[in-house]
Design an enzyme around this catalytic site. Structure first.
Site, PDB file in Angstrom:
ATOM      1  N   ASP A 408      43.880  27.368  47.502  1.00  0.00           N
ATOM      2  CA  ASP A 408      43.838  28.242  46.330  1.00  0.00           C
ATOM      3  C   ASP A 408      43.127  27.498  45.193  1.00  0.00           C
ATOM      4  OD1 ASP A 408      44.363  30.382  44.661  1.00  0.00           O
ATOM      5  OD2 ASP A 408      46.364  29.660  44.107  1.00  0.00           O
ATOM      6  N   GLU A 411      37.780  27.750  43.191  1.00  0.00           N
ATOM      7  CA  GLU A 411      36.474  28.241  42.686  1.00  0.00           C
ATOM      8  C   GLU A 411      35.616  27.100  42.142  1.00  0.00           C
ATOM      9  OE1 GLU A 411      39.515  29.544  41.872  1.00  0.00           O
ATOM     10  OE2 GLU A 411      39.312  31.090  43.421  1.00  0.00           O
ATOM     11  N   ASP A 486      44.231  37.552  43.075  1.00  0.00           N
ATOM     12  CA  ASP A 486      45.334  38.079  42.258  1.00  0.00           C
ATOM     13  C   ASP A 486      45.131  39.540  41.883  1.00  0.00           C
ATOM     14  OD1 ASP A 486      46.417  35.625  42.538  1.00  0.00           O
ATOM     15  OD2 ASP A 486      45.902  34.933  40.516  1.00  0.00           O
TER      16      ASP A 486
HETATM   17  C1  GLC Z   1      47.077  31.766  41.962  1.00  0.00           C
HETATM   18  C2  GLC Z   1      47.000  32.391  43.348  1.00  0.00           C
HETATM   19  C3  GLC Z   1      48.336  32.979  43.717  1.00  0.00           C
HETATM   20  C4  GLC Z   1      49.388  31.887  43.660  1.00  0.00           C
HETATM   21  C5  GLC Z   1      49.428  31.267  42.265  1.00  0.00           C
HETATM   22  C6  GLC Z   1      50.366  30.073  42.193  1.00  0.00           C
HETATM   23  O1  GLC Z   1      47.296  32.730  41.020  1.00  0.00           O
HETATM   24  O2  GLC Z   1      45.983  33.335  43.426  1.00  0.00           O
HETATM   25  O3  GLC Z   1      48.286  33.555  44.984  1.00  0.00           O
HETATM   26  O4  GLC Z   1      50.635  32.412  43.953  1.00  0.00           O
HETATM   27  O5  GLC Z   1      48.121  30.805  41.932  1.00  0.00           O
HETATM   28  O6  GLC Z   1      50.007  29.094  43.085  1.00  0.00           O
END
Ligand code: GLC
Length: 804
Positions: A408, A411, A486
């Site tokens: 995650d 980017e 998200d």
């Molecule tokens: C980002 C991710 C989400 C995750 C959050 C905390 O927003 O896209 O899926 O739960 O970070 O790690």
């Protein structure tokens, strides 16, 4: 918050235009040089380099004054060259024809190029090619009233991208995703240009910097812009849409087979806070008999959000916990973000600094940006040494019994920089061929997933890993599945997830899906029920929700919603052999698993922008309910005969029908001629319960299906340890024939006995025979349901004649 001030008139009401900045063009062509499969066109201000490849593809590069680096990005796999067989000059036009069937013509006055196929049909008609003083380069090409555009990876909006303009710049967008959100987490600069009756064409701009695809602004032309002046373009002919995808994935790669458990339902939450909570979720799932394979650990499992650590109080003995969960049939997938906490006592940070693994400026200063752990360094995945180090760090998880990783924030997302990502002047080492972050931004996430996938493969000793990623670039499908970031618990976001996943599939990313139920905002039971029905038939199937939102597991909304979710997921698990075979097809040919109708019905104009229906494979048509309160909807059935999957009702296609859809029902149809394998219900993908595989044959049409089987777990299939069987159904007069051919038999057993169910026979069967006249041992016919059941022994080949 933006107010109306954002649109106040600034400069006397004039719209901002390109201004009078000097524009440069290639100019007059002085000479050309033809090599074997390559052409160099020398222009006044820049050159063109052409490379012809076997996949009816040509790579076209614009070489501005100084010679740029000619190597493709890591998105592209080595290709086979194809000879140039003819070089001609016709008036002002230079023409280069390759044995691959393509002809590139270059206008001798301006250096603008066009690409045609063997029959002279235009694939790309260049109208202009120009750049400004800062080398922002724009190619414009013709589009017609009948042009439709697909691909472009993960974008908001509808299926057909005509009339839209999108930027490619991997971005962490927590704001609600709306049609104006034109850059999201993934950047896949692939444009598919489709016109009815003309060959479909693929255009891929291999530029991981900021690029723009504009099918909106210029009337009869579309524009492709590279801000770094990197016009490195691949153009190819399908001619079919499927061929466009097939060739694109020959260029950028196909997804490896995931472990079978990764096809299962996955349950997540930001966050399951500790061992007790995670185990409670696991036990609840099993007690409620909701089939499920995977549980997620979000950032709270870590100690101070340091990757490659466990929180000592929350998860005191991870290995024991993992063993307990494995005993219940669960896999656990922890999140791993790229930010490494700046803390000289933290071994990962210390080693990374000492060994020079982190991203730094030219002058040597580390890039430090804030994410969950506070100020953090970021591994430089462009450097093979750093990537290997990162990959090997994953032994930390493997040692606890983990086989899947969730990437995650890659980017990368950075909280405290003005641009919300890494400084653009960071210089990525790239094994001695440095690139600024501005040039290679969109590759960061993919290279992180590559390092992760390869590290997991090294550590897992022959087992297949699973990697999930938020960010990616063209080629990401070789390493990771993609979830669409998200989203929110909005009905609009559920509806938008359909075309988003379909276009991801057309862009090579077959293994994709949204957070079921929506990530932020608060879900209602009805939304979760409907979204689970949809998500159960999408390739990646995970329910995830944000901290401080209403709990969103299927059982949080009362028994009715729970039952709806259970039923939807039961269907996914019964269809697992079908789904797994589709994953095999994706790995072999790049074809998407969830498909827009247009892919299978390319002449059907009703399918050009159909966004609220999709096909799972070729034969199942899903029509999800995407509005609250709806208990019926219009469904478009393409030409041919269809059956309601649940009631068996026969429906003529080529028209809209009104489908009844109480909460318990998501309209689902099977194509006549389909052969649909189903297995007995399991609570997780590899639950060993045995039982015959049922092969459902839907009479009234013809079809075939390739059933793929292997151990679901190892890379043994790469050495041939799999079985591939082709079933075919044909009809003539008063009989139908079902044939089985074994195309590959690399498994020790011959396959479980098969149960054949033929649905919708036009009349009662009088005989069920093997071709030599021998009667099939056991069959029975249910007159009311019009179902014929035949039991077959273990067999490698057969043909069964059914006479009615
Ligand atoms: C980002 C991710 C989400 C995750 C959050 C905390 O927003 O896209 O899926 O739960 O970070 O790690």
């Amino acid at each position: 918050m933006l107010t109306s001030e954002a649109i106040q008139p600034g400069d006397g009401g004039r719209e901002k235009g390109p201004g009078d900045a000097t524009v440069h063009r290639i100019g007059r062509i002085a000479r050309t040089e033809t090599g074997s499969g390559t052409v160099r066109v020398y222009g006044e201000k820049a050159d063109l380099a052409l490379d012809f490849y076997t996949e009816r593809m040509v790579r076209i590069r614009v070489l501005l004054a100084d010679e740029p680096d000619g190597s493709p990005t890591p998105a592209v796999l080595p290709q086979q060259m194809e000879q140039v067989v003819e070089t001609a000059k016709d008036g002002d036009e230079f023409r280069f024809r390759s044995a691959n069937g393509l002809t590139v013509s270059v206008d001798g006055e301006r250096g603008v190029f066009s690409v045609r196929n063997e029959r002279g049909e235009e694939l790309l008609t260049g109208l202009d090619l120009a750049w400004d003083a800062r080398r922002q380069l724009t190619l414009t090409a013709a589009m017609g009233a009948d042009s439709h555009f697909y691909g472009l990876g993960e974008k908001t909006g509808f299926l057909d991208k005509k009339g839209e303009r999108y930027e490619m710049w991997n971005s962490d967008v927590y704001e609600p995703h709306v049609p104006d959100t034109d850059a999201l987490y993934q950047s896949i600069p692939l444009l598919i240009h489709y016109r009815y009756g003309a060959p479909a064409c693929g255009v891929f701009l291999d530029d991981p910097g900021r690029t723009v695809f504009d099918m909106r602004t210029n009337g009869d032309r579309y524009a492709i812009r590279s801000e770094n002046g990197r016009l490195d373009l691949y153009v190819w002919e399908g001619p079919s849409l499927k061929d466009v995808v097939r060739r694109y994935t020959a260029l950028t790669g196909r997804p490896p087979l995931p472990p079978r458990w990764a096809l299962g339902y996955q349950q997540s939450r930001y966050s399951y806070m500790d061992r007790a909570e995670l185990l409670d979720v696991a036990r609840t799932i099993r007690a409620k008999r909701i089939p499920c394979d995977v549980l997620y650990l979000d950032i709270h499992y870590m100690d101070e959000y340091k990757v490659f650590t466990w929180h000592p109080d929350r998860f005191p003995d991870p290995r024991a916990m993992m063993e307990e969960l494995a005993g219940m049939g669960f896999q656990v997938v922890p999140i791993v973000d790229p930010g490494v906490k700046k803390d000289p006592k933290y071994p990962v940070y210390r080693e990374g600094v000492q060994e020079g693994y982190f991203c730094a400026k030219l002058e040597g200063e580390l890039f430090i940006g804030s994410v969950w752990p506070g100020p953090s360094a970021f591994a430089d995945f462009t450097d093979d040494r750093a990537a290997r180090w990162w990959g090997d760090l994953h032994r930390f998880y493997i040692d606890s019994g983990i086989k899947g990783i969730w990437n995650d924030m890659n980017e990368p997302s950075v909280f405290d920089t003005a641009n919300k990502t890494m400084d653009l002047d960071v210089l990525h080492a790239n094994n001695g061929n440095p690139k600024t972050h501005g040039e290679w931004h969109n590759l960061y996430g993919m290279l992180m997933s590559k390092a992760t996938y390869e590290g997991m493969v090294r550590g897992l000793d022959g087992e297949r890993p699973f990697v999930l990623t938020r960010a990616g670039y063209a080629g990401i499908q070789r390493y990771a599945a993609v979830w669409t970031g998200d989203n929110r618990s909005y009905w609009e976001h559920m509806a938008m997830s359909i075309p988003m996943v379909l276009n991801l599939g057309l862009s090579g990313v077959a293994f994709a899906g949204p957070d079921i139920g929506g990530f932020s905002h608060h879900a209602t039971g009805e939304l979760v029920a409907r979204w689970t029905q949809l998500g159960a038939l999408l390739p990646f199937c995970r329910n995830h929700s944000a901290i401080d939102t209403s709990r969103q597991e299927p059982w949080r909304f009362g028994e009715r919603v729970e039952a709806v979710c259970r039923e939807a997921l039961n269907l996914r698990y019964r269809l697992m052999p079908y789904l797994y075979s589709l994953f095999y097809e994706a790995s072999a040919s790049g074809l998407p698993i969830a498909r827009p109708l247009l892919l299978e019905y390319p002449d059907d104009r009703n399918a050009a922008n159909l966004c609220d229906q999709f096909l799972l494979g070729r034969d199942l048509l899903a029509a999800p309910i995407v509005r609250p309160g709806a208990t019926a909807r219009a469904v478009y059935l393409p030409a041919g005969v269809w059956y309601d999957y649940r009631t068996g009702e026969r429906l003529e296609g080529g028209r809209h029908v009104l489908a009844n859809a109480p909460l318990e029902t998501m309209p689902l149809y099977v194509r006549a001629g389909a052969i649909l394998p189903e297995q007995p219900l399991r609570q997780y993908a590899d639950e060993a319960i045995g039982g015959a595989l049922t092969l459902n044959v839907y009479a009234g049409g013809e079809g075939s299906f390739r059933l793929y089987e292997d151990d679901g777990r190892t890379f043994g299939y790469e050495q041939g340890a799999y079985r591939l069987r082709e079933f075919g159904w044909t009809e003539s007069g008063r009989e139908g024939v079902l044939k089985l051919r074994t195309l590959h038999q690399g498994l020790p057993d011959g396959g479980e006995p098969l149960k054949i169910v033929v649905h919708a026979l036009p009349a009662s069967p009088v005989d069920v025979l093997f071709p030599d006249g021998e009667k099939a041992a056991r069959w029975r016919y249910d007159e009311a349901a019009r179902r014929l059941e035949v039991e077959l022994p273990e067999t490698a080949e057969f043909a069964l004649r059914i006479v009615w």
